[in-house]
Design a protein around this motif. Structure first.
Motif, PDB file in Angstrom:
ATOM      1  N   MET A   1       0.824  -1.186   0.000  1.00 40.23           N
ATOM      2  CA  MET A   1       0.000   0.000   0.000  1.00 40.23           C
ATOM      3  C   MET A   1       0.872   1.255   0.000  1.00 40.23           C
ATOM      4  O   MET A   1       0.387   2.322  -0.329  1.00 40.23           O
ATOM      5  CB  MET A   1      -0.945  -0.024   1.188  1.00 40.23           C
ATOM      6  N   ASP A   2       2.122   1.117   0.335  1.00 35.84           N
ATOM      7  CA  ASP A   2       3.030   2.254   0.310  1.00 35.84           C
ATOM      8  C   ASP A   2       3.098   2.869  -1.089  1.00 35.84           C
ATOM      9  O   ASP A   2       3.098   4.089  -1.248  1.00 35.84           O
ATOM     10  CB  ASP A   2       4.427   1.823   0.780  1.00 35.84           C
ATOM     11  N   THR A   3       3.102   2.015  -2.098  1.00 35.27           N
ATOM     12  CA  THR A   3       3.133   2.493  -3.474  1.00 35.27           C
ATOM     13  C   THR A   3       1.881   3.296  -3.806  1.00 35.27           C
ATOM     14  O   THR A   3       1.954   4.350  -4.433  1.00 35.27           O
ATOM     15  CB  THR A   3       3.260   1.302  -4.444  1.00 35.27           C
ATOM     16  N   ALA A   4       0.731   2.801  -3.377  1.00 33.84           N
ATOM     17  CA  ALA A   4      -0.529   3.509  -3.623  1.00 33.84           C
ATOM     18  C   ALA A   4      -0.527   4.857  -2.928  1.00 33.84           C
ATOM     19  O   ALA A   4      -0.939   5.870  -3.496  1.00 33.84           O
ATOM     20  CB  ALA A   4      -1.710   2.672  -3.141  1.00 33.84           C
ATOM     21  N   ALA A   5      -0.053   4.881  -1.689  1.00 38.29           N
ATOM     22  CA  ALA A   5      -0.022   6.132  -0.924  1.00 38.29           C
ATOM     23  C   ALA A   5       0.852   7.165  -1.616  1.00 38.29           C
ATOM     24  O   ALA A   5       0.456   8.321  -1.789  1.00 38.29           O
ATOM     25  CB  ALA A   5       0.492   5.868   0.492  1.00 38.29           C
ATOM     26  N   ARG A   6       2.019   6.755  -2.027  1.00 36.81           N
ATOM     27  CA  ARG A   6       2.942   7.690  -2.681  1.00 36.81           C
ATOM     28  C   ARG A   6       2.438   8.126  -4.061  1.00 36.81           C
ATOM     29  O   ARG A   6       2.631   9.267  -4.460  1.00 36.81           O
ATOM     30  CB  ARG A   6       4.325   7.069  -2.793  1.00 36.81           C
ATOM     31  N   SER A   7       1.760   7.228  -4.765  1.00 35.85           N
ATOM     32  CA  SER A   7       1.297   7.572  -6.113  1.00 35.85           C
ATOM     33  C   SER A   7       0.218   8.657  -6.111  1.00 35.85           C
ATOM     34  O   SER A   7       0.014   9.325  -7.118  1.00 35.85           O
ATOM     35  CB  SER A   7       0.789   6.331  -6.838  1.00 35.85           C
ATOM     36  N   VAL A   8      -0.460   8.839  -4.990  1.00 35.84           N
ATOM     37  CA  VAL A   8      -1.485   9.889  -4.909  1.00 35.84           C
ATOM     38  C   VAL A   8      -1.060  11.037  -4.009  1.00 35.84           C
ATOM     39  O   VAL A   8      -1.874  11.856  -3.600  1.00 35.84           O
ATOM     40  CB  VAL A   8      -2.858   9.322  -4.478  1.00 35.84           C
ATOM     41  N   GLY A   9       0.252  11.078  -3.669  1.00 32.20           N
ATOM     42  CA  GLY A   9       0.785  12.242  -2.986  1.00 32.20           C
ATOM     43  C   GLY A   9       0.887  12.180  -1.474  1.00 32.20           C
ATOM     44  O   GLY A   9       1.180  13.192  -0.840  1.00 32.20           O
ATOM     45  N   HIS A  10       0.656  11.026  -0.873  1.00 28.06           N
ATOM     46  CA  HIS A  10       0.789  10.898   0.576  1.00 28.06           C
ATOM     47  C   HIS A  10       2.188  10.423   0.923  1.00 28.06           C
ATOM     48  O   HIS A  10       2.762   9.602   0.230  1.00 28.06           O
ATOM     49  CB  HIS A  10      -0.246   9.918   1.139  1.00 28.06           C
ATOM     50  N   ARG A  11       2.716  10.929   2.020  1.00 28.60           N
ATOM     51  CA  ARG A  11       4.056  10.529   2.430  1.00 28.60           C
ATOM     52  C   ARG A  11       4.065   9.286   3.295  1.00 28.60           C
ATOM     53  O   ARG A  11       5.091   8.658   3.464  1.00 28.60           O
ATOM     54  CB  ARG A  11       4.735  11.676   3.175  1.00 28.60           C
ATOM     55  N   SER A  12       2.931   8.932   3.860  1.00 29.15           N
ATOM     56  CA  SER A  12       2.893   7.739   4.703  1.00 29.15           C
ATOM     57  C   SER A  12       1.608   6.950   4.443  1.00 29.15           C
ATOM     58  O   SER A  12       0.594   7.492   3.998  1.00 29.15           O
ATOM     59  CB  SER A  12       2.963   8.109   6.185  1.00 29.15           C
ATOM     60  N   VAL A  13       1.693   5.668   4.726  1.00 25.71           N
ATOM     61  CA  VAL A  13       0.534   4.796   4.581  1.00 25.71           C
ATOM     62  C   VAL A  13      -0.565   5.209   5.559  1.00 25.71           C
ATOM     63  O   VAL A  13      -1.749   5.150   5.235  1.00 25.71           O
ATOM     64  CB  VAL A  13       0.954   3.328   4.800  1.00 25.71           C
ATOM     65  N   PHE A  14      -0.178   5.665   6.735  1.00 21.40           N
ATOM     66  CA  PHE A  14      -1.152   6.072   7.741  1.00 21.40           C
ATOM     67  C   PHE A  14      -2.039   7.213   7.227  1.00 21.40           C
ATOM     68  O   PHE A  14      -3.267   7.152   7.319  1.00 21.40           O
ATOM     69  CB  PHE A  14      -0.451   6.483   9.036  1.00 21.40           C
ATOM     70  N   THR A  15      -1.426   8.259   6.667  1.00 20.61           N
ATOM     71  CA  THR A  15      -2.234   9.389   6.198  1.00 20.61           C
ATOM     72  C   THR A  15      -3.089   8.996   4.992  1.00 20.61           C
ATOM     73  O   THR A  15      -4.219   9.443   4.865  1.00 20.61           O
ATOM     74  CB  THR A  15      -1.370  10.617   5.845  1.00 20.61           C
ATOM     75  N   PHE A  16      -2.546   8.148   4.131  1.00 18.63           N
ATOM     76  CA  PHE A  16      -3.324   7.654   2.994  1.00 18.63           C
ATOM     77  C   PHE A  16      -4.535   6.864   3.482  1.00 18.63           C
ATOM     78  O   PHE A  16      -5.661   7.085   3.038  1.00 18.63           O
ATOM     79  CB  PHE A  16      -2.445   6.775   2.098  1.00 18.63           C
ATOM     80  N   SER A  17      -4.301   5.944   4.417  1.00 17.62           N
ATOM     81  CA  SER A  17      -5.376   5.111   4.922  1.00 17.62           C
ATOM     82  C   SER A  17      -6.455   5.944   5.606  1.00 17.62           C
ATOM     83  O   SER A  17      -7.651   5.714   5.406  1.00 17.62           O
ATOM     84  CB  SER A  17      -4.805   4.086   5.905  1.00 17.62           C
ATOM     85  N   ARG A  18      -6.040   6.922   6.390  1.00 18.57           N
ATOM     86  CA  ARG A  18      -6.998   7.796   7.073  1.00 18.57           C
ATOM     87  C   ARG A  18      -7.813   8.603   6.053  1.00 18.57           C
ATOM     88  O   ARG A  18      -9.036   8.706   6.166  1.00 18.57           O
ATOM     89  CB  ARG A  18      -6.263   8.724   8.034  1.00 18.57           C
TER      90      ARG A  18
END
Length: 71
Positions: A1-18
């Motif tokens: 999921m780290d790749t997904a988070a970074r691909s949409v501009g999030h620096r961490s999986v936590f912020t992406f997930s939230r």
């Protein structure tokens, strides 16, 4: 999921997930599993076999559904 988070501009999986949870009302993993079940049921009804995707395909699915809702 780290790749997904970074691909949409999030620096961490936590912020992406939230952000994903706020936008979609469910965690990314729950969304991924629900779309897989829906896809399998749709293919069973049509008689076609779904293609087998690796982890990357589900990551792209989650990222694509999050990028417009979050940004």
């Amino acid at each position: 999921m780290d790749t997904a988070a970074r691909s949409v501009g999030h620096r961490s999986v936590f912020t992406f997930s939230r952000a994903f949870r706020r936008a979609r009302g469910q965690a990314p993993g729950q969304y991924r599993h629900s779309t897989r079940r829906h896809s399998r049921n749709r293919h069973r009804q049509s008689g076609h076999q779904p293609s087998i995707g690796g982890r990357g395909s589900s990551t792209r699915l989650v990222a694509s559904h999050c990028s417009t809702a979050v940004m």
